[in-house]
Motif scaffolding. Sequence first.
Motif, PDB file in Angstrom:
ATOM      1  N   THR A 232      25.191  53.338  53.237  1.00 47.21           N
ATOM      2  CA  THR A 232      24.575  54.649  53.442  1.00 47.21           C
ATOM      3  C   THR A 232      25.511  55.540  54.245  1.00 47.21           C
ATOM      4  O   THR A 232      25.082  56.561  54.795  1.00 47.21           O
ATOM      5  CB  THR A 232      23.227  54.517  54.192  1.00 47.21           C
ATOM      6  OG1 THR A 232      23.452  53.818  55.433  1.00 47.21           O
ATOM      7  CG2 THR A 232      22.205  53.760  53.367  1.00 47.21           C
ATOM      8  N   ALA A 233      26.786  55.164  54.310  1.00 51.06           N
ATOM      9  CA  ALA A 233      27.761  55.902  55.122  1.00 51.06           C
ATOM     10  C   ALA A 233      28.473  56.938  54.263  1.00 51.06           C
ATOM     11  O   ALA A 233      27.949  58.029  54.028  1.00 51.06           O
ATOM     12  CB  ALA A 233      28.738  54.929  55.765  1.00 51.06           C
ATOM     13  N   ARG A 234      29.660  56.604  53.773  1.00 50.26           N
ATOM     14  CA  ARG A 234      30.422  57.484  52.891  1.00 50.26           C
ATOM     15  C   ARG A 234      30.892  56.650  51.704  1.00 50.26           C
ATOM     16  O   ARG A 234      31.355  55.512  51.871  1.00 50.26           O
ATOM     17  CB  ARG A 234      31.605  58.108  53.612  1.00 50.26           C
ATOM     18  CG  ARG A 234      31.228  58.961  54.800  1.00 50.26           C
ATOM     19  CD  ARG A 234      30.382  60.162  54.429  1.00 50.26           C
ATOM     20  NE  ARG A 234      31.168  61.351  54.188  1.00 50.26           N
ATOM     21  CZ  ARG A 234      30.671  62.510  53.793  1.00 50.26           C
ATOM     22  NH1 ARG A 234      29.374  62.617  53.573  1.00 50.26           N
ATOM     23  NH2 ARG A 234      31.447  63.555  53.587  1.00 50.26           N
ATOM     24  N   GLY A 235      30.825  57.223  50.512  1.00 49.99           N
ATOM     25  CA  GLY A 235      31.100  56.471  49.299  1.00 49.99           C
ATOM     26  C   GLY A 235      32.461  55.811  49.242  1.00 49.99           C
ATOM     27  O   GLY A 235      32.569  54.605  48.948  1.00 49.99           O
ATOM     28  N   PRO A 236      33.556  56.542  49.511  1.00 48.69           N
ATOM     29  CA  PRO A 236      34.885  55.955  49.359  1.00 48.69           C
ATOM     30  C   PRO A 236      35.227  54.851  50.354  1.00 48.69           C
ATOM     31  O   PRO A 236      36.291  54.240  50.248  1.00 48.69           O
ATOM     32  CB  PRO A 236      35.821  57.163  49.548  1.00 48.69           C
ATOM     33  CG  PRO A 236      34.993  58.345  49.154  1.00 48.69           C
ATOM     34  CD  PRO A 236      33.620  58.011  49.667  1.00 48.69           C
TER      35      PRO A 236
END
Length: 317
Positions: A232-236
């Motif tokens: 749920t953070a950042r996709g990459p």
Amino acid sequence: MKIVVLEDLAIPESDIRNIAKSITDQGHELTLYQKTDNIELQKQYVKDADILVIANMPLKGEVIRAAENLKYISIAFTGFDHVDLEACKERNIQVSNAAGYATIAVPELVFGMAISLLRSVVTLDKKIRYGETKSGSRQQEIYGKNFGVIGTGTIGIRVAKIALAFGANVLAYSNRENEELKSLGVKYMPLDELLSISDIVSIHTPLLPETKGLINKDNIGLMKPSSILINTARGPVVDTAAITNALKEGRISGACLDVFDMEPPLSSGYQILTAPNTVLTPHIGFATEEAMVRRTDIIFNVNIANWLKGEHHNKVI
């Protein structure tokens, strides 16, 4: 000063103006725009701005450079990788984020997704509608499992505490250890060790050059075949192709993803959509009604109000 809000903040305009009233009552001008991907329109909107507010829309260097009066950007978001910070540095523009606004919303989604996957909620919702039973579905608990938290900033800390309340054994990896978590029994360890022994792994790191691809083909191979990954953070931060392949090949059990290496909507051929045992949501972790109000208050009454007094809160640069 002229304050320009370059995109919708997901609450009514009247609420935004009410939250910002203490600032506009001082004579500062507040102009609100709807989001546009048209760069030329963005340049036009920002050309006279002294202070700029955005949420998670990309802010390119050419737009920043077109704002000749711009002195300060207040990002209504926790992440800031979508803003050209080099262009800000060139112009000596100060930047803040809205740290803390999603500290409740994101952890709640983490456990909603985890329970949904562990209890096969999505699958069983479909089955019950077609007259079927739970036959063939897995039913698992969080209690007693090794719950790995990657990144123990404010959100990661809350996730760890909730996992402890569920009765999990909480493990952590972060560039800075939190003493309170350690006193509660959280065990810090290297990333590879955490991945190899965790049953559930939840990611809470910002997207930085050193965290891009942090979870990749090599270290996914360390995970248990029974483990699940939550991002749920950042996709990459996660290599999407690697996690897709691991799911299809049964090298991990499941994944809960709220973020991807592109912003939703996802294309019909996007690889993770065909992977088994997944719970996918369109980047909603931060987006509760309460959090939207909270971040608007941070933007105006913490960041901008204090910056106008010469104090830089929630500093990015």
